[in-house]
Motif scaffolding. Sequence first.
Motif, short mmCIF file in Angstrom:
data_model
loop_
_atom_site.label_atom_id
_atom_site.label_comp_id
_atom_site.label_asym_id
_atom_site.label_seq_id
_atom_site.Cartn_x
_atom_site.Cartn_y
_atom_site.Cartn_z
N GLN A 25 -4.18 10.43 -6.53
CA GLN A 25 -3.79 11.41 -5.53
C GLN A 25 -4.11 10.91 -4.13
OE1 GLN A 25 -1.88 13.86 -5.41
NE2 GLN A 25 -2.72 15.74 -4.54
N LEU B 44 2.32 17.60 -2.16
CA LEU B 44 1.32 16.91 -2.97
C LEU B 44 0.14 17.80 -3.33
CD1 LEU B 44 1.21 13.42 -1.20
CD2 LEU B 44 1.96 13.87 -3.55
N LYS C 157 -1.38 8.66 -3.06
CA LYS C 157 -0.18 9.41 -2.71
C LYS C 157 -0.32 10.02 -1.32
CE LYS C 157 1.14 10.60 -7.46
NZ LYS C 157 1.22 11.71 -8.45
N SER D 116 0.12 7.38 1.26
CA SER D 116 1.53 7.12 1.49
C SER D 116 2.13 8.17 2.42
CB SER D 116 2.28 7.08 0.16
OG SER D 116 3.65 6.82 0.36
#
Length: 200
Positions: free
Chosen positions: A56, A160, A59, A62
């Motif tokens: 996570q 997310l 992510k 990113s």
Amino acid sequence: MEVFQAIKQRRAVKHYHADAEMPAEDFDKIMSAVILSPTSYNIQHWRFVRVTDKEQRNKVKSAAWGQAQVADASELVILCADINAWNDRPERYVINSPQETQDMLLPMMDAFYNGKEQIQRDEAMRSCGIAAQTMMLAAKELGYDTCPMVGFDREELARLIRLPQGYVIAMMIAIGTAEKSAHPRGGQLPLNEVLAENYF
């Protein structure tokens, strides 16, 4: 550490020792201080997402355009706010107050926020800003560095973390052990340029 020393030494650090871990008691101490931060009407709008899962974290990195501190810092906390907290069982915020204070504050709270979306959002963001400063100074007191961040794709980050409807993301803060010091302050404005008396 003295408060003024912590204020002076707190900087936005970008590079962290990726293998440094924060003891659970330190994180708890920081967050226990954070939730003492003041909020209007004691509404406590803030909601915190602690990102501990490495996948996570990557992510989120990113979504933050590859900024290394997101993945490398010991802790990453996303500061969110419930815009509608003012109307979510508001009696909770005054439960320890005398009855006459409750009878006064609850109608005032409703009158102040009801139907005023901009004020609701502004207040939630202000609350997060105050909590963020508490978080950074508490971390500094314990010997950690921090980096407050607004450089990220808000829609992707919201996806997310499964941000609920009616919530906003204010910022995220990386906390950890600095690998490299922050650069010197870029250009501090003098006090007489930012402080007026009585009016501009």
